[in-house]
Design a protein around this motif. Structure first.
Motif, PDB file in Angstrom:
ATOM      1  N   ASN A 194      -7.317   1.960   0.451  1.00  0.00           N
ATOM      2  CA  ASN A 194      -8.335   2.893  -0.022  1.00  0.00           C
ATOM      3  C   ASN A 194      -7.858   4.335  -0.108  1.00  0.00           C
ATOM      4  OD1 ASN A 194      -8.215   3.526   2.659  1.00  0.00           O
ATOM      5  ND2 ASN A 194     -10.280   2.825   3.155  1.00  0.00           N
ATOM      6  N   LEU A 195      -6.553   4.574  -0.071  1.00  0.00           N
ATOM      7  CA  LEU A 195      -6.079   5.945  -0.230  1.00  0.00           C
ATOM      8  C   LEU A 195      -5.849   6.239  -1.707  1.00  0.00           C
ATOM      9  CD1 LEU A 195      -3.787   6.465   2.880  1.00  0.00           C
ATOM     10  CD2 LEU A 195      -6.223   6.880   2.590  1.00  0.00           C
ATOM     11  N   ARG A 196      -5.785   7.509  -2.064  1.00  0.00           N
ATOM     12  CA  ARG A 196      -5.820   7.898  -3.479  1.00  0.00           C
ATOM     13  C   ARG A 196      -4.472   7.855  -4.185  1.00  0.00           C
ATOM     14  NH1 ARG A 196      -8.577  13.269  -6.150  1.00  0.00           N
ATOM     15  NH2 ARG A 196      -7.638  12.978  -8.191  1.00  0.00           N
ATOM     16  N   TYR A 197      -3.378   8.132  -3.487  1.00  0.00           N
ATOM     17  CA  TYR A 197      -2.079   8.261  -4.152  1.00  0.00           C
ATOM     18  C   TYR A 197      -1.090   7.230  -3.619  1.00  0.00           C
ATOM     19  CZ  TYR A 197      -3.991  12.704  -5.656  1.00  0.00           C
ATOM     20  OH  TYR A 197      -4.789  13.666  -6.212  1.00  0.00           O
ATOM     21  N   LEU A 198      -0.243   6.734  -4.524  1.00  0.00           N
ATOM     22  CA  LEU A 198       0.772   5.749  -4.165  1.00  0.00           C
ATOM     23  C   LEU A 198       2.117   6.139  -4.757  1.00  0.00           C
ATOM     24  CD1 LEU A 198      -1.188   2.466  -4.917  1.00  0.00           C
ATOM     25  CD2 LEU A 198      -0.661   3.399  -2.668  1.00  0.00           C
ATOM     26  N   GLN A 199       3.164   5.767  -4.047  1.00  0.00           N
ATOM     27  CA  GLN A 199       4.530   5.974  -4.533  1.00  0.00           C
ATOM     28  C   GLN A 199       5.392   4.826  -4.005  1.00  0.00           C
ATOM     29  OE1 GLN A 199       6.537   9.632  -3.313  1.00  0.00           O
ATOM     30  NE2 GLN A 199       7.332   9.780  -5.397  1.00  0.00           N
ATOM     31  N   MET A 200       6.340   4.389  -4.823  1.00  0.00           N
ATOM     32  CA  MET A 200       7.201   3.269  -4.457  1.00  0.00           C
ATOM     33  C   MET A 200       8.647   3.713  -4.401  1.00  0.00           C
ATOM     34  SD  MET A 200       7.760  -0.305  -6.542  1.00  0.00           S
ATOM     35  CE  MET A 200       6.107  -0.912  -6.220  1.00  0.00           C
ATOM     36  N   THR A 201       9.386   3.130  -3.463  1.00  0.00           N
ATOM     37  CA  THR A 201      10.831   3.300  -3.452  1.00  0.00           C
ATOM     38  C   THR A 201      11.472   1.921  -3.544  1.00  0.00           C
ATOM     39  OG1 THR A 201      10.914   3.301  -1.034  1.00  0.00           O
ATOM     40  CG2 THR A 201      10.843   5.451  -2.116  1.00  0.00           C
ATOM     41  N   GLU A 214       1.458   5.325   0.751  1.00  0.00           N
ATOM     42  CA  GLU A 214       0.146   5.800   0.345  1.00  0.00           C
ATOM     43  C   GLU A 214      -0.147   7.134   1.008  1.00  0.00           C
ATOM     44  OE1 GLU A 214      -2.759   2.931   1.751  1.00  0.00           O
ATOM     45  OE2 GLU A 214      -2.017   3.094   3.794  1.00  0.00           O
ATOM     46  N   GLY A 215      -1.070   7.884   0.416  1.00  0.00           N
ATOM     47  CA  GLY A 215      -1.471   9.157   1.004  1.00  0.00           C
ATOM     48  C   GLY A 215      -2.699   9.700   0.299  1.00  0.00           C
ATOM     49  N   MET A 216      -3.232  10.788   0.835  1.00  0.00           N
ATOM     50  CA  MET A 216      -4.383  11.463   0.223  1.00  0.00           C
ATOM     51  C   MET A 216      -3.988  12.781  -0.439  1.00  0.00           C
ATOM     52  SD  MET A 216      -7.021   9.571   0.365  1.00  0.00           S
ATOM     53  CE  MET A 216      -8.354  10.695  -0.032  1.00  0.00           C
ATOM     54  N   GLN A 217      -2.750  13.225  -0.249  1.00  0.00           N
ATOM     55  CA  GLN A 217      -2.277  14.475  -0.840  1.00  0.00           C
ATOM     56  C   GLN A 217      -1.545  14.176  -2.155  1.00  0.00           C
ATOM     57  OE1 GLN A 217      -3.152  17.445   0.526  1.00  0.00           O
ATOM     58  NE2 GLN A 217      -4.260  16.150   1.977  1.00  0.00           N
ATOM     59  N   ALA A 218      -1.816  14.955  -3.185  1.00  0.00           N
ATOM     60  CA  ALA A 218      -1.232  14.717  -4.510  1.00  0.00           C
ATOM     61  C   ALA A 218       0.292  14.775  -4.499  1.00  0.00           C
ATOM     62  CB  ALA A 218      -1.790  15.723  -5.509  1.00  0.00           C
ATOM     63  N   ASN A 219       0.870  15.525  -3.570  1.00  0.00           N
ATOM     64  CA  ASN A 219       2.334  15.629  -3.500  1.00  0.00           C
ATOM     65  C   ASN A 219       2.936  14.631  -2.508  1.00  0.00           C
ATOM     66  OD1 ASN A 219       1.645  16.694  -1.022  1.00  0.00           O
ATOM     67  ND2 ASN A 219       2.640  18.667  -1.352  1.00  0.00           N
ATOM     68  N   MET A 220       2.119  13.764  -1.960  1.00  0.00           N
ATOM     69  CA  MET A 220       2.533  12.730  -0.995  1.00  0.00           C
ATOM     70  C   MET A 220       3.126  13.322   0.287  1.00  0.00           C
ATOM     71  SD  MET A 220       1.623   9.769  -2.206  1.00  0.00           S
ATOM     72  CE  MET A 220       2.558   8.572  -1.288  1.00  0.00           C
ATOM     73  N   SER A 221       2.741  14.554   0.630  1.00  0.00           N
ATOM     74  CA  SER A 221       3.238  15.159   1.867  1.00  0.00           C
ATOM     75  C   SER A 221       2.740  14.417   3.107  1.00  0.00           C
ATOM     76  CB  SER A 221       2.834  16.637   1.938  1.00  0.00           C
ATOM     77  OG  SER A 221       1.414  16.767   1.900  1.00  0.00           O
ATOM     78  N   ASP A 222       1.710  13.616   2.950  1.00  0.00           N
ATOM     79  CA  ASP A 222       1.177  12.822   4.055  1.00  0.00           C
ATOM     80  C   ASP A 222       1.522  11.336   3.903  1.00  0.00           C
ATOM     81  OD1 ASP A 222      -0.441  12.419   1.826  1.00  0.00           O
ATOM     82  OD2 ASP A 222      -2.285  12.249   2.997  1.00  0.00           O
ATOM     83  N   ALA A 223       2.548  11.035   3.138  1.00  0.00           N
ATOM     84  CA  ALA A 223       2.900   9.646   2.822  1.00  0.00           C
ATOM     85  C   ALA A 223       3.194   8.826   4.066  1.00  0.00           C
ATOM     86  CB  ALA A 223       4.107   9.615   1.893  1.00  0.00           C
ATOM     87  N   ALA A 224       2.696   7.602   4.047  1.00  0.00           N
ATOM     88  CA  ALA A 224       2.959   6.642   5.122  1.00  0.00           C
ATOM     89  C   ALA A 224       3.112   5.266   4.482  1.00  0.00           C
ATOM     90  CB  ALA A 224       1.806   6.632   6.118  1.00  0.00           C
ATOM     91  N   PRO A 225       3.940   4.410   5.072  1.00  0.00           N
ATOM     92  CA  PRO A 225       4.075   3.060   4.525  1.00  0.00           C
ATOM     93  C   PRO A 225       2.724   2.345   4.491  1.00  0.00           C
ATOM     94  CG  PRO A 225       5.791   3.485   6.143  1.00  0.00           C
ATOM     95  CD  PRO A 225       4.812   4.631   6.222  1.00  0.00           C
ATOM     96  N   VAL A 226       2.495   1.588   3.446  1.00  0.00           N
ATOM     97  CA  VAL A 226       1.267   0.814   3.323  1.00  0.00           C
ATOM     98  C   VAL A 226       1.364  -0.408   4.247  1.00  0.00           C
ATOM     99  CG1 VAL A 226      -0.182  -0.532   1.741  1.00  0.00           C
ATOM    100  CG2 VAL A 226       0.935   1.574   0.936  1.00  0.00           C
ATOM    101  N   ALA A 227       0.313  -0.650   4.983  1.00  0.00           N
ATOM    102  CA  ALA A 227       0.260  -1.821   5.871  1.00  0.00           C
ATOM    103  C   ALA A 227       0.173  -3.094   5.030  1.00  0.00           C
ATOM    104  CB  ALA A 227      -0.953  -1.728   6.793  1.00  0.00           C
ATOM    105  N   ASP A 228       0.778  -4.158   5.521  1.00  0.00           N
ATOM    106  CA  ASP A 228       0.749  -5.437   4.788  1.00  0.00           C
ATOM    107  C   ASP A 228      -0.672  -5.868   4.451  1.00  0.00           C
ATOM    108  OD1 ASP A 228       3.493  -5.594   4.806  1.00  0.00           O
ATOM    109  OD2 ASP A 228       3.598  -7.285   6.214  1.00  0.00           O
TER     110      ASP A 228
END
Length: 141
Positions: A108-115, A60-74
């Motif tokens: 509650n963050l705006r952007y998500l990405q999955m691997t 999850e992150g707040m930046q559209a390019n996920m430059s601030d991406a961090a794993p989502v907590a359980d």
């Protein structure tokens, strides 16, 4: 019967693909603006390798390019299996061909990405993922 079709929006997240490598599969970035809920569905087709496993990680992150991406907590995810860690419940193996796993997000963050990371994958494995956005601010057409 009630109308669900006009209350949700399905978004391709990982396009259907057949992969015979151990390369990480990275989804598109999903913007949660305009929705209050989201569930991810991972669809498997044929899985030909007898010892392959696939792990799932949601970031999850707040930046559209996920430059601030961090794993989502359980605590910010919903598991499809009672008592199982959310990402573990979405993982799959050679024993899950032609199946669907799911993972919910309640953060509650705006952007998500999955691997999705395969291990021991030397034969074709068919995979796709769909994000279903719900509780929309405006109804899809």
């Amino acid at each position: 019967m009630r109308d669900l079709m006009h209350e949700i929006q399905a978004v391709p997240f990982i396009p259907p693909q057949s992969d015979a490598t151990n390369a990480v599969i990275t989804s598109s970035i999903i913007d949660l603006q305009g929705c209050d809920s989201i569930t991810f569905f991972i669809l498997t087709g044929a899985i030909l390798d007898a010892d392959v496993t696939f792990t799932v990680q949601l970031e999850e992150g707040m930046q559209a390019n996920m430059s601030d991406a961090a794993p989502v907590a359980d605590i910010d995810m919903l598991s499809s299996v009672r008592g199982a860690a959310p990402e573990a419940s979405a993982a799959f193996t050679f024993a899950n061909p032609n199946a669907v796993t799911r993972l919910g997000y309640i953060g509650n963050l705006r952007y998500l990405q999955m691997t999705i990371t395969p291990a021991n994958n030397t034969s074709a494995a068919s995979i796709a993922a769909l994000a279903v956005r719900g509780h929309l601010a405006s109804r899809p057409s």
